[in-house]
Every structure is written in C-alpha cells, then in structure tokens.
Design a protein around this motif. Sequence first.
Motif, PDB file in Angstrom:
ATOM      1  N   GLU A  38       6.684  10.637  -4.478  1.00 23.53           N
ATOM      2  CA  GLU A  38       7.725  10.289  -4.993  1.00 23.53           C
ATOM      3  C   GLU A  38       8.376   9.109  -3.829  1.00 23.53           C
ATOM      4  O   GLU A  38       8.110   9.253  -3.277  1.00 23.53           O
ATOM      5  CB  GLU A  38       8.365  11.470  -5.245  1.00 23.53           C
ATOM      6  N   TYR A  39       8.751   8.429  -4.699  1.00 24.04           N
ATOM      7  CA  TYR A  39       9.451   7.131  -4.218  1.00 24.04           C
ATOM      8  C   TYR A  39      10.518   6.814  -4.424  1.00 24.04           C
ATOM      9  O   TYR A  39      11.404   6.989  -5.324  1.00 24.04           O
ATOM     10  CB  TYR A  39       8.124   5.306  -4.196  1.00 24.04           C
ATOM     11  N   GLN A  40      11.606   7.114  -3.303  1.00 25.40           N
ATOM     12  CA  GLN A  40      13.390   7.120  -3.158  1.00 25.40           C
ATOM     13  C   GLN A  40      13.696   5.830  -3.424  1.00 25.40           C
ATOM     14  O   GLN A  40      12.909   4.784  -2.693  1.00 25.40           O
ATOM     15  CB  GLN A  40      13.759   7.959  -2.685  1.00 25.40           C
ATOM     16  N   ASN A  41      14.307   5.020  -4.287  1.00 23.13           N
ATOM     17  CA  ASN A  41      15.270   4.299  -4.036  1.00 23.13           C
ATOM     18  C   ASN A  41      14.051   2.680  -4.019  1.00 23.13           C
ATOM     19  O   ASN A  41      14.115   1.538  -3.398  1.00 23.13           O
ATOM     20  CB  ASN A  41      15.950   3.775  -2.230  1.00 23.13           C
ATOM     21  N   VAL A  42      13.566   2.845  -4.948  1.00 24.86           N
ATOM     22  CA  VAL A  42      12.755   1.624  -5.483  1.00 24.86           C
ATOM     23  C   VAL A  42      12.695   1.376  -6.989  1.00 24.86           C
ATOM     24  O   VAL A  42      13.437   2.416  -7.789  1.00 24.86           O
ATOM     25  CB  VAL A  42      11.374   2.030  -5.544  1.00 24.86           C
ATOM     26  N   ARG A  43      12.042   0.058  -7.282  1.00 22.72           N
ATOM     27  CA  ARG A  43      12.179   0.118  -8.713  1.00 22.72           C
ATOM     28  C   ARG A  43      10.812  -0.267  -8.964  1.00 22.72           C
ATOM     29  O   ARG A  43       9.949  -0.741  -8.252  1.00 22.72           O
ATOM     30  CB  ARG A  43      12.829  -0.933  -9.494  1.00 22.72           C
ATOM     31  N   ILE A  44      10.243  -0.683 -10.028  1.00 21.16           N
ATOM     32  CA  ILE A  44       8.931  -1.141 -11.033  1.00 21.16           C
ATOM     33  C   ILE A  44       9.464  -2.277 -11.270  1.00 21.16           C
ATOM     34  O   ILE A  44       9.844  -2.730 -11.751  1.00 21.16           O
ATOM     35  CB  ILE A  44       8.324  -0.187 -12.063  1.00 21.16           C
ATOM     36  N   VAL A  45       8.859  -3.204 -10.325  1.00 21.37           N
ATOM     37  CA  VAL A  45       8.334  -4.582 -10.801  1.00 21.37           C
ATOM     38  C   VAL A  45       7.864  -5.211 -11.526  1.00 21.37           C
ATOM     39  O   VAL A  45       7.411  -6.582 -12.573  1.00 21.37           O
ATOM     40  CB  VAL A  45       9.279  -4.979  -9.191  1.00 21.37           C
ATOM     41  N   GLU A  46       6.750  -4.854 -11.635  1.00 23.22           N
ATOM     42  CA  GLU A  46       5.526  -4.823 -12.521  1.00 23.22           C
ATOM     43  C   GLU A  46       4.269  -4.302 -12.523  1.00 23.22           C
ATOM     44  O   GLU A  46       3.930  -3.566 -11.977  1.00 23.22           O
ATOM     45  CB  GLU A  46       4.569  -6.525 -11.730  1.00 23.22           C
ATOM     46  N   VAL A  47       3.697  -4.447 -13.509  1.00 24.83           N
ATOM     47  CA  VAL A  47       2.706  -3.163 -14.256  1.00 24.83           C
ATOM     48  C   VAL A  47       1.694  -3.977 -14.950  1.00 24.83           C
ATOM     49  O   VAL A  47       1.796  -5.117 -15.949  1.00 24.83           O
ATOM     50  CB  VAL A  47       3.196  -2.047 -15.516  1.00 24.83           C
ATOM     51  N   ASP A  48       0.123  -4.192 -14.012  1.00 28.22           N
ATOM     52  CA  ASP A  48      -0.680  -5.069 -14.523  1.00 28.22           C
ATOM     53  C   ASP A  48      -2.053  -4.103 -14.771  1.00 28.22           C
ATOM     54  O   ASP A  48      -2.729  -4.052 -14.216  1.00 28.22           O
ATOM     55  CB  ASP A  48      -1.062  -6.676 -13.507  1.00 28.22           C
ATOM     56  N   VAL A  49      -1.993  -3.986 -15.951  1.00 31.54           N
ATOM     57  CA  VAL A  49      -3.714  -3.895 -16.005  1.00 31.54           C
ATOM     58  C   VAL A  49      -4.281  -4.187 -16.024  1.00 31.54           C
ATOM     59  O   VAL A  49      -5.701  -3.896 -15.594  1.00 31.54           O
ATOM     60  CB  VAL A  49      -3.146  -3.361 -17.578  1.00 31.54           C
ATOM     61  N   THR A  50      -4.572  -5.485 -15.763  1.00 30.75           N
ATOM     62  CA  THR A  50      -5.861  -6.458 -15.727  1.00 30.75           C
ATOM     63  C   THR A  50      -5.998  -6.280 -13.680  1.00 30.75           C
ATOM     64  O   THR A  50      -7.298  -5.737 -13.997  1.00 30.75           O
ATOM     65  CB  THR A  50      -5.569  -7.903 -15.677  1.00 30.75           C
ATOM     66  N   THR A  51      -5.364  -6.294 -13.032  1.00 34.72           N
ATOM     67  CA  THR A  51      -5.794  -5.761 -12.001  1.00 34.72           C
ATOM     68  C   THR A  51      -5.192  -4.662 -11.504  1.00 34.72           C
ATOM     69  O   THR A  51      -5.685  -4.183 -10.276  1.00 34.72           O
ATOM     70  CB  THR A  51      -4.924  -6.621 -11.080  1.00 34.72           C
ATOM     71  N   THR A  52      -5.439  -3.870 -12.443  1.00 29.49           N
ATOM     72  CA  THR A  52      -5.027  -1.949 -11.873  1.00 29.49           C
ATOM     73  C   THR A  52      -3.563  -1.972 -10.447  1.00 29.49           C
ATOM     74  O   THR A  52      -4.124  -1.157 -10.291  1.00 29.49           O
ATOM     75  CB  THR A  52      -6.072  -0.911 -11.834  1.00 29.49           C
ATOM     76  N   ARG A  53      -2.536  -2.883 -11.148  1.00 27.24           N
ATOM     77  CA  ARG A  53      -1.558  -2.765 -10.232  1.00 27.24           C
ATOM     78  C   ARG A  53      -0.059  -2.134 -10.851  1.00 27.24           C
ATOM     79  O   ARG A  53      -0.505  -2.679 -11.637  1.00 27.24           O
ATOM     80  CB  ARG A  53      -1.180  -3.959  -9.616  1.00 27.24           C
ATOM     81  N   LEU A  54      -0.036  -1.036  -9.624  1.00 22.43           N
ATOM     82  CA  LEU A  54       1.457  -1.293 -10.404  1.00 22.43           C
ATOM     83  C   LEU A  54       2.762  -1.355  -9.291  1.00 22.43           C
ATOM     84  O   LEU A  54       2.346  -1.032  -7.950  1.00 22.43           O
ATOM     85  CB  LEU A  54       1.743   0.268 -10.620  1.00 22.43           C
ATOM     86  N   VAL A  55       3.511  -2.459  -9.164  1.00 16.04           N
ATOM     87  CA  VAL A  55       3.911  -2.963  -8.241  1.00 16.04           C
ATOM     88  C   VAL A  55       5.751  -1.857  -8.057  1.00 16.04           C
ATOM     89  O   VAL A  55       6.589  -2.346  -8.790  1.00 16.04           O
ATOM     90  CB  VAL A  55       4.366  -4.239  -7.966  1.00 16.04           C
ATOM     91  N   LEU A  56       6.054  -1.982  -6.828  1.00 16.56           N
ATOM     92  CA  LEU A  56       7.171  -1.231  -6.497  1.00 16.56           C
ATOM     93  C   LEU A  56       8.170  -1.908  -5.960  1.00 16.56           C
ATOM     94  O   LEU A  56       7.310  -2.667  -4.764  1.00 16.56           O
ATOM     95  CB  LEU A  56       7.203   0.707  -6.252  1.00 16.56           C
ATOM     96  N   GLU A  57       8.844  -2.232  -5.460  1.00 17.30           N
ATOM     97  CA  GLU A  57      10.186  -3.099  -4.754  1.00 17.30           C
ATOM     98  C   GLU A  57      11.628  -2.212  -4.168  1.00 17.30           C
ATOM     99  O   GLU A  57      11.811  -1.213  -4.928  1.00 17.30           O
ATOM    100  CB  GLU A  57      10.713  -3.899  -5.700  1.00 17.30           C
ATOM    101  N   SER A  58      11.766  -1.887  -2.947  1.00 23.57           N
ATOM    102  CA  SER A  58      12.355  -0.934  -2.461  1.00 23.57           C
ATOM    103  C   SER A  58      13.415  -1.611  -3.105  1.00 23.57           C
ATOM    104  O   SER A  58      13.545  -2.398  -3.167  1.00 23.57           O
ATOM    105  CB  SER A  58      12.694  -1.327  -0.911  1.00 23.57           C
ATOM    106  N   ILE A  59      14.804  -0.955  -3.063  1.00 24.87           N
ATOM    107  CA  ILE A  59      16.209  -1.405  -3.070  1.00 24.87           C
ATOM    108  C   ILE A  59      17.052  -0.616  -2.558  1.00 24.87           C
ATOM    109  O   ILE A  59      16.949   0.221  -2.076  1.00 24.87           O
ATOM    110  CB  ILE A  59      16.566  -0.556  -4.587  1.00 24.87           C
ATOM    111  N   THR A  60      18.303  -1.501  -1.590  1.00 17.55           N
ATOM    112  CA  THR A  60      18.994  -1.126  -1.550  1.00 17.55           C
ATOM    113  C   THR A  60      20.249  -0.065  -2.449  1.00 17.55           C
ATOM    114  O   THR A  60      20.563  -0.839  -2.881  1.00 17.55           O
ATOM    115  CB  THR A  60      20.171  -1.790   0.002  1.00 17.55           C
ATOM    116  N   VAL A  61      20.534   0.698  -1.771  1.00 19.06           N
ATOM    117  CA  VAL A  61      21.496   2.258  -2.542  1.00 19.06           C
ATOM    118  C   VAL A  61      22.848   2.053  -1.618  1.00 19.06           C
ATOM    119  O   VAL A  61      23.194   2.141  -1.071  1.00 19.06           O
ATOM    120  CB  VAL A  61      21.250   3.615  -2.927  1.00 19.06           C
TER     121      VAL A  61
END
Length: 61
Positions: A38-61
């Motif tokens: 579980e990753y807290q204080n993040v958002r998904i910024v990219e899902v790329d099936v071709t490169t099999t990457r799901l990219v998360l970015e930390s956010i400040t709350v």
Amino acid sequence: MCEFNIILDGQKVFSDVIYAKVEGSTVTVKNIIGGSKEYQNVRIVEVDVTTTRLVLESITV
C-alpha cells in the motif's frame, strides 16, 4: 498476461503487479504471488502496457 512494475518517484519499488486500486490518495497493489503493498499520499500518473510500467508520484497533503 501483463504484469506491471511499480515506479515511485523514478525508482522501481514493486514488480509483477496484476492489480491496483485507488482509494483517495492511497494506491494498493497486488502481485502474481499474492504479495501486496500500500502506497499512501500518491497518485497514478501513468499506466503503460507497452513497457509494463505503472508510475506513481508522491503528493503532499
């Protein structure tokens, strides 16, 4: 089957992910062998099936 690598702030942090769920600013992921993280204080910024990457970015709350 397509398993994703989880990239958080430019670093690979988890692999072989087949499930992801967003609840507010928390992303829960599960891999093919049943492990989960579980990753807290993040958002998904990219899902790329071709490169099999799901990219998360930390956010400040």
